[in-house]
Design a protein around this motif. Structure first.
Motif, mmCIF file in Angstrom:
data_model
loop_
_atom_site.group_PDB
_atom_site.id
_atom_site.type_symbol
_atom_site.label_atom_id
_atom_site.label_comp_id
_atom_site.label_asym_id
_atom_site.label_seq_id
_atom_site.Cartn_x
_atom_site.Cartn_y
_atom_site.Cartn_z
ATOM 1 N N LYS A 136 0.826 -1.205 0.000
ATOM 2 C CA LYS A 136 0.000 0.000 0.000
ATOM 3 C C LYS A 136 0.861 1.257 0.000
ATOM 4 N N SER A 137 1.964 1.204 0.756
ATOM 5 C CA SER A 137 2.852 2.358 0.828
ATOM 6 C C SER A 137 3.553 2.621 -0.499
ATOM 7 N N LEU A 138 3.669 1.572 -1.326
ATOM 8 C CA LEU A 138 4.272 1.729 -2.647
ATOM 9 C C LEU A 138 3.270 2.224 -3.686
ATOM 10 N N GLY A 139 2.032 2.408 -3.263
ATOM 11 C CA GLY A 139 1.019 2.923 -4.172
ATOM 12 C C GLY A 139 0.245 1.860 -4.921
ATOM 13 N N LEU A 140 0.394 0.605 -4.510
ATOM 14 C CA LEU A 140 -0.335 -0.473 -5.184
ATOM 15 C C LEU A 140 -1.773 -0.521 -4.686
ATOM 16 N N SER A 141 -2.679 -0.782 -5.598
ATOM 17 C CA SER A 141 -4.079 -0.964 -5.215
ATOM 18 C C SER A 141 -4.242 -2.314 -4.522
ATOM 19 N N LYS A 142 -5.394 -2.528 -3.907
ATOM 20 C CA LYS A 142 -5.632 -3.808 -3.232
ATOM 21 C C LYS A 142 -5.544 -4.974 -4.208
ATOM 22 N N LYS A 143 -6.069 -4.754 -5.409
ATOM 23 C CA LYS A 143 -6.035 -5.804 -6.428
ATOM 24 C C LYS A 143 -4.596 -6.124 -6.831
ATOM 25 N N ASP A 144 -3.814 -5.081 -7.108
ATOM 26 C CA ASP A 144 -2.425 -5.291 -7.519
ATOM 27 C C ASP A 144 -1.606 -5.908 -6.388
ATOM 28 N N ALA A 145 -1.884 -5.470 -5.169
ATOM 29 C CA ALA A 145 -1.160 -6.022 -4.019
ATOM 30 C C ALA A 145 -1.469 -7.502 -3.838
ATOM 31 N N MET A 146 -2.724 -7.865 -4.047
ATOM 32 C CA MET A 146 -3.115 -9.266 -3.903
ATOM 33 C C MET A 146 -2.466 -10.133 -4.979
ATOM 34 N N VAL A 147 -2.480 -9.635 -6.218
ATOM 35 C CA VAL A 147 -1.947 -10.413 -7.340
ATOM 36 C C VAL A 147 -0.419 -10.477 -7.330
ATOM 37 N N SER A 148 0.220 -9.362 -7.027
ATOM 38 C CA SER A 148 1.676 -9.271 -7.160
ATOM 39 C C SER A 148 2.442 -9.585 -5.883
ATOM 40 N N VAL A 149 1.795 -9.408 -4.724
ATOM 41 C CA VAL A 149 2.521 -9.559 -3.465
ATOM 42 C C VAL A 149 1.977 -10.707 -2.605
ATOM 43 N N ILE A 150 0.673 -10.689 -2.335
ATOM 44 C CA ILE A 150 0.094 -11.626 -1.372
ATOM 45 C C ILE A 150 -0.002 -13.046 -1.929
ATOM 46 N N LEU A 151 -0.642 -13.195 -3.109
ATOM 47 C CA LEU A 151 -0.858 -14.537 -3.649
ATOM 48 C C LEU A 151 0.438 -15.300 -3.938
ATOM 49 N N PRO A 152 1.469 -14.658 -4.525
ATOM 50 C CA PRO A 152 2.722 -15.406 -4.743
ATOM 51 C C PRO A 152 3.313 -15.968 -3.451
ATOM 52 N N GLN A 153 3.278 -15.175 -2.374
ATOM 53 C CA GLN A 153 3.789 -15.660 -1.094
ATOM 54 C C GLN A 153 2.876 -16.720 -0.498
ATOM 55 N N ALA A 154 1.570 -16.559 -0.710
ATOM 56 C CA ALA A 154 0.619 -17.542 -0.192
ATOM 57 C C ALA A 154 0.822 -18.897 -0.864
ATOM 58 N N PHE A 155 1.006 -18.891 -2.180
ATOM 59 C CA PHE A 155 1.215 -20.146 -2.905
ATOM 60 C C PHE A 155 2.498 -20.840 -2.449
ATOM 61 N N LYS A 156 3.515 -20.056 -2.128
ATOM 62 C CA LYS A 156 4.753 -20.648 -1.635
ATOM 63 C C LYS A 156 4.524 -21.330 -0.287
ATOM 64 N N ASN A 157 3.701 -20.728 0.543
ATOM 65 C CA ASN A 157 3.423 -21.299 1.865
ATOM 66 C C ASN A 157 2.552 -22.545 1.797
ATOM 67 N N ILE A 158 1.641 -22.582 0.822
ATOM 68 C CA ILE A 158 0.674 -23.684 0.771
ATOM 69 C C ILE A 158 1.057 -24.754 -0.236
ATOM 70 N N TRP A 159 2.245 -24.658 -0.816
ATOM 71 C CA TRP A 159 2.628 -25.629 -1.848
ATOM 72 C C TRP A 159 2.497 -27.075 -1.387
ATOM 73 N N PRO A 160 2.965 -27.445 -0.177
ATOM 74 C CA PRO A 160 2.798 -28.836 0.262
ATOM 75 C C PRO A 160 1.331 -29.273 0.334
ATOM 76 N N ALA A 161 0.475 -28.375 0.830
ATOM 77 C CA ALA A 161 -0.954 -28.703 0.929
ATOM 78 C C ALA A 161 -1.577 -28.852 -0.447
ATOM 79 N N LEU A 162 -1.175 -27.992 -1.380
ATOM 80 C CA LEU A 162 -1.678 -28.107 -2.754
ATOM 81 C C LEU A 162 -1.216 -29.417 -3.382
ATOM 82 N N GLY A 163 0.035 -29.790 -3.098
ATOM 83 C CA GLY A 163 0.550 -31.060 -3.616
ATOM 84 C C GLY A 163 -0.269 -32.237 -3.124
ATOM 85 N N ASN A 164 -0.636 -32.211 -1.856
ATOM 86 C CA ASN A 164 -1.482 -33.284 -1.312
ATOM 87 C C ASN A 164 -2.840 -33.313 -2.006
#
Length: 230
Positions: A136-164
Motif C-alpha cells: 500500500k505504501s508503494l502505491g499499489l491498489s488492493k487488487k495489484d497487491a493481492m496479485v503481485s505480493v500476497i498470492l505469490p507468497q501464499a502459494f509458496k506457503n501452501i505448496w505442500p498442501a496443494l501437492g497433497n
C-alpha cells in the motif's frame, strides 16, 4: 457306445486358449491411465482457478460473495464425491446431453475447488500483514497487491498442501467410473470380467495409482525445495 459318443462330442468342445495375462491387456490399462491423467490434470487446473476465486470471495467485504463461498464450500465438503458426480452427470443431463468424461471433469473440478479455496485462504492469512501495508505504501491498489505480493507468497506457503490435493485428485478421480468414464478403475473391471481373474487387475491398478502418486510426490518435493532455496 456311450464312450464313443463322449469321444466324438469332445472333438467339438471349444478349448479356452485366450491369453488372460495382464500384459495382454496393457492397452486397456493404458487407456484408463490416459483418461485418469486427463481428468486429474484438467480438474486440478480448474480447481485452482475456482479455489482462488472462492478464497477471494470468502475474504471479500461484500457479504453475498462471502456467504456464497462459505455455503458452496460447506456443501461440497459435506457431501460424498460420488453423489456430486451423479448430480453433475444426471442433473446437467436433463438440460443438455453431456459426455461422461466432461461430467467427470466438471465434478472433480467443482469438488477440488472447494478444498483448494480453504487451502488458499489459509495461505493468504499466513502472509504477514506488513506485506499488505508495504504494498500500500508503494502505491499499489488492493487488487495489484493481492496479485503481485500476497498470492505469490501464499502459494509458496501452501505448496505442500496443494501437492497433497493434487495426489488426492488422482486417487479420488476413480469415482467417475460409476458414470462410465474409462479411467483405470473402469478398465480394470472390464479386464476382470473378460479374464475372470479377480485379483490381478486390481493389483495392476494399485501399482499404477501408487506409481502416479509416488512420482508426483517426488516432483512436488523437488519444486518445494527449489522454492525454499530461492
Amino acid at each position: 457306445m456311450i464312450k464313443q459318443y463322449i469321444k466324438n462330442a469332445g472333438k467339438y468342445m471349444k478349448v479356452n486358449v485366450q491369453n488372460t495375462s495382464m500384459l495382454h491387456y496393457w492397452k486397456y490399462f493404458a487407456d484408463g491411465l490416459k483418461y485418469t491423467l486427463i481428468i486429474s490434470i484438467v480438474g486440478s487446473i480448474i480447481g485452482i482457478i475456482l479455489g482462488v476465486l472462492l478464497a477471494l470471495m470468502r475474504i471479500s467485504k461484500f457479504k453475498p460473495f462471502s456467504w456464497f463461498s462459505i455455503s458452496y464450500t460447506e456443501v461440497v465438503r459435506g457431501t460424498p464425491m460420488m453423489v456430486q458426480v451423479l448430480l453433475v452427470y444426471f442433473g446437467l443431463g436433463v438440460l443438455v446431453n453431456i459426455p461422461a468424461l466432461t461430467a467427470g471433469i466438471i465434478a472433480v473440478s467443482l469438488n477440488s475447488g472447494a478444498y483448494v479455496s480453504e487451502i488458499i485462504r489459509g495461505g493468504i492469512a499466513s502472509v504477514d500483514k506488513g506485506q499488505s501495508e508495504a504494498a500500500k505504501s508503494l502505491g499499489l491498489s488492493k487488487k495489484d497487491a493481492m496479485v503481485s505480493v500476497i498470492l505469490p507468497q501464499a502459494f509458496k506457503n501452501i505448496w505442500p498442501a496443494l501437492g497433497n490435493e493434487f495426489i488426492t485428485i488422482i486417487k479420488e478421480s476413480s469415482i467417475v467410473s460409476i458414470i462410465g468414464v474409462t479411467d483405470i478403475v473402469y478398465e480394470l473391471n472390464i479386464v476382470r470380467a473378460d479374464t475372470y481373474r479377480g485379483v490381478s487387475p486390481i493389483v495392476v491398478a494399485m501399482v499404477m495409482y501408487f506409481v502416479l502418486s509416488f512420482t508426483l510426490t517426488r516432483v512436488l518435493n523437488y519444486f518445494e525445495r527449489k522454492m525454499n532455496h530461492d
